[in-house]
Design a protein around this motif. Structure first.
Motif, PDB file in Angstrom:
ATOM      1  N   MET A 192     -13.616  25.759  60.298  1.00 53.07           N
ATOM      2  CA  MET A 192     -12.892  25.704  61.416  1.00 53.07           C
ATOM      3  C   MET A 192     -11.692  24.544  61.499  1.00 53.07           C
ATOM      4  O   MET A 192     -12.480  23.392  61.256  1.00 53.07           O
ATOM      5  CB  MET A 192     -13.613  25.687  62.775  1.00 53.07           C
ATOM      6  N   GLY A 193     -10.746  24.950  61.394  1.00 51.86           N
ATOM      7  CA  GLY A 193      -9.583  23.802  61.036  1.00 51.86           C
ATOM      8  C   GLY A 193      -9.608  22.891  62.311  1.00 51.86           C
ATOM      9  O   GLY A 193     -10.033  23.227  63.328  1.00 51.86           O
ATOM     10  N   ARG A 194      -8.949  21.700  62.078  1.00 52.76           N
ATOM     11  CA  ARG A 194      -8.716  20.727  63.138  1.00 52.76           C
ATOM     12  C   ARG A 194      -7.828  21.114  64.024  1.00 52.76           C
ATOM     13  O   ARG A 194      -7.826  20.749  65.399  1.00 52.76           O
ATOM     14  CB  ARG A 194      -8.168  19.448  62.451  1.00 52.76           C
ATOM     15  N   TRP A 195      -6.938  22.094  63.806  1.00 52.93           N
ATOM     16  CA  TRP A 195      -6.052  22.561  64.910  1.00 52.93           C
ATOM     17  C   TRP A 195      -6.344  23.782  65.653  1.00 52.93           C
ATOM     18  O   TRP A 195      -5.642  24.167  66.800  1.00 52.93           O
ATOM     19  CB  TRP A 195      -4.576  23.216  64.020  1.00 52.93           C
ATOM     20  N   GLU A 196      -7.719  24.082  65.571  1.00 50.45           N
ATOM     21  CA  GLU A 196      -7.930  25.187  66.389  1.00 50.45           C
ATOM     22  C   GLU A 196      -8.105  24.854  67.859  1.00 50.45           C
ATOM     23  O   GLU A 196      -8.406  23.686  67.984  1.00 50.45           O
ATOM     24  CB  GLU A 196      -9.517  25.670  65.951  1.00 50.45           C
ATOM     25  N   PRO A 197      -7.861  25.681  68.902  1.00 43.54           N
ATOM     26  CA  PRO A 197      -7.791  25.150  70.085  1.00 43.54           C
ATOM     27  C   PRO A 197      -9.014  24.847  70.769  1.00 43.54           C
ATOM     28  O   PRO A 197     -10.041  25.348  70.134  1.00 43.54           O
ATOM     29  CB  PRO A 197      -7.113  26.359  70.790  1.00 43.54           C
ATOM     30  N   ASP A 198      -9.054  24.312  71.985  1.00 39.29           N
ATOM     31  CA  ASP A 198     -10.237  24.175  72.638  1.00 39.29           C
ATOM     32  C   ASP A 198     -11.225  23.391  72.114  1.00 39.29           C
ATOM     33  O   ASP A 198     -12.406  23.815  72.152  1.00 39.29           O
ATOM     34  CB  ASP A 198     -10.866  25.151  73.385  1.00 39.29           C
ATOM     35  N   ALA A 199     -10.975  22.100  71.519  1.00 35.89           N
ATOM     36  CA  ALA A 199     -11.919  21.210  70.827  1.00 35.89           C
ATOM     37  C   ALA A 199     -12.913  20.759  71.651  1.00 35.89           C
ATOM     38  O   ALA A 199     -14.162  20.636  71.473  1.00 35.89           O
ATOM     39  CB  ALA A 199     -11.054  20.001  70.097  1.00 35.89           C
ATOM     40  N   ALA A 200     -12.436  20.398  73.056  1.00 38.40           N
ATOM     41  CA  ALA A 200     -13.469  19.864  73.963  1.00 38.40           C
ATOM     42  C   ALA A 200     -14.515  20.926  74.194  1.00 38.40           C
ATOM     43  O   ALA A 200     -15.599  20.868  74.416  1.00 38.40           O
ATOM     44  CB  ALA A 200     -12.727  19.441  75.164  1.00 38.40           C
ATOM     45  N   GLY A 201     -14.309  22.309  74.513  1.00 42.05           N
ATOM     46  CA  GLY A 201     -15.154  23.310  74.718  1.00 42.05           C
ATOM     47  C   GLY A 201     -15.939  23.557  73.420  1.00 42.05           C
ATOM     48  O   GLY A 201     -17.087  23.783  73.694  1.00 42.05           O
ATOM     49  N   ARG A 202     -15.467  23.557  72.283  1.00 38.69           N
ATOM     50  CA  ARG A 202     -16.422  23.733  71.103  1.00 38.69           C
ATOM     51  C   ARG A 202     -17.222  22.619  71.128  1.00 38.69           C
ATOM     52  O   ARG A 202     -18.606  22.550  70.753  1.00 38.69           O
ATOM     53  CB  ARG A 202     -15.397  23.916  69.847  1.00 38.69           C
ATOM     54  N   ARG A 214     -20.818  20.166  63.908  1.00 40.29           N
ATOM     55  CA  ARG A 214     -21.094  21.655  64.256  1.00 40.29           C
ATOM     56  C   ARG A 214     -19.851  22.091  64.893  1.00 40.29           C
ATOM     57  O   ARG A 214     -19.650  23.451  65.026  1.00 40.29           O
ATOM     58  CB  ARG A 214     -22.211  21.543  65.395  1.00 40.29           C
ATOM     59  N   ALA A 215     -18.922  21.558  65.703  1.00 43.95           N
ATOM     60  CA  ALA A 215     -17.778  21.889  66.316  1.00 43.95           C
ATOM     61  C   ALA A 215     -16.729  22.027  65.322  1.00 43.95           C
ATOM     62  O   ALA A 215     -15.536  22.683  65.828  1.00 43.95           O
ATOM     63  CB  ALA A 215     -17.547  21.108  67.673  1.00 43.95           C
ATOM     64  N   GLY A 216     -16.880  21.536  64.207  1.00 42.89           N
ATOM     65  CA  GLY A 216     -15.706  21.913  63.215  1.00 42.89           C
ATOM     66  C   GLY A 216     -14.503  20.752  63.303  1.00 42.89           C
ATOM     67  O   GLY A 216     -13.496  21.107  63.060  1.00 42.89           O
ATOM     68  N   VAL A 217     -14.803  19.621  64.053  1.00 43.11           N
ATOM     69  CA  VAL A 217     -13.822  18.564  63.960  1.00 43.11           C
ATOM     70  C   VAL A 217     -14.484  17.045  63.569  1.00 43.11           C
ATOM     71  O   VAL A 217     -15.698  17.138  63.195  1.00 43.11           O
ATOM     72  CB  VAL A 217     -13.550  18.519  65.641  1.00 43.11           C
ATOM     73  N   THR A 218     -13.618  15.995  63.586  1.00 45.30           N
ATOM     74  CA  THR A 218     -14.125  14.831  63.193  1.00 45.30           C
ATOM     75  C   THR A 218     -14.715  14.020  64.342  1.00 45.30           C
ATOM     76  O   THR A 218     -14.365  14.420  65.483  1.00 45.30           O
ATOM     77  CB  THR A 218     -12.902  14.181  62.490  1.00 45.30           C
ATOM     78  N   ALA A 219     -15.351  13.239  64.146  1.00 42.73           N
ATOM     79  CA  ALA A 219     -16.071  12.038  64.975  1.00 42.73           C
ATOM     80  C   ALA A 219     -15.009  11.619  65.810  1.00 42.73           C
ATOM     81  O   ALA A 219     -15.014  11.325  67.157  1.00 42.73           O
ATOM     82  CB  ALA A 219     -16.860  11.282  64.432  1.00 42.73           C
ATOM     83  N   ARG A 220     -13.827  11.180  65.184  1.00 43.15           N
ATOM     84  CA  ARG A 220     -12.514  10.677  65.969  1.00 43.15           C
ATOM     85  C   ARG A 220     -12.013  11.721  67.039  1.00 43.15           C
ATOM     86  O   ARG A 220     -11.796  11.421  68.120  1.00 43.15           O
ATOM     87  CB  ARG A 220     -11.481  10.452  64.915  1.00 43.15           C
TER      88      ARG A 220
END
Length: 187
Positions: A1-11, A36-42
């Motif tokens: 899942m790319g960084r630009w996917e919406p709702d990072a907080a929800g994921r 697991r959410a497909g984002v960075t720790a940052r």
């Protein structure tokens, strides 16, 4: 899942809940949640201060909704009527769509002393905010404190009953039943 996917907080919330269920709160790291959410720790830290706050983010919104309902209660409402208005406003905040998440969240919190302490702090802050709201309405300090404590107790008992109730039982109905129990208890 790319960084630009919406709702990072929800994921991130969903990833954290899944990992807490699999590995326990203490056995889960921020890096694992982010992965697991497909984002960075940052990205995680843009949304949450730490892995504990994944469970408590939004608490201030609940408090604002309840205090707002208290302030909007009719001017001639008794302190308990105003507190009842505030407690019933929590049903609007949760709605039945949050029940599954609330169940999973409660399981994580009750199994971790650090989180249970944080939950109690959240309830103490809510009590203070409701008491302050009653003081602004001109209620005497001792009555305001008692009404606020009672309202938070009703909220807590109702919430625990709601998350263990069948899915078709609305939170507002559980609150009303708890208020009836309180009335019978104090009659």
């Amino acid at each position: 899942m790319g960084r630009w996917e919406p709702d990072a907080a929800g994921r991130l919330r969903e990833a954290a809940m899944a990992l807490y269920a699999e590995r326990g709160y203490d056995g889960t790291t921020v890096a694992e949640i982010a992965d697991r959410a497909g984002v960075t720790a940052r990205t995680f830290f843009r949304h949450f201060a730490d892995k504990r706050e994944v469970l408590f983010a939004g608490s201030e919104l609940l408090q604002q909704q309840m205090v707002g309902a208290l302030a909007a209660a009719p001017a001639d409402a008794t302190p308990m009527e105003a507190i009842t208005t505030a407690v019933l406003a929590s049903a609007e905040f949760f709605g039945d769509i949050r029940r599954d998440y609330s169940r999973r969240r409660a399981a994580v919190i009750t199994s971790t002393p650090e989180l249970l302490e944080r939950e109690l702090i959240k309830m103490a802050k809510l009590t203070t905010a409701l008491s302050d709201g009653l003081l602004e309405r001109g209620v005497a300090p001792d009555v305001a404190a008692l009404a606020a404590e009672t309202g938070v107790a009703v909220f807590r008992v109702s919430f625990e009953r709601w998350i263990s109730a069948p899915d078709d039982v609305p939170f507002a109905d559980v609150i009303q039943a708890t208020l009836k129990n309180l009335a019978a208890l104090t009659a």
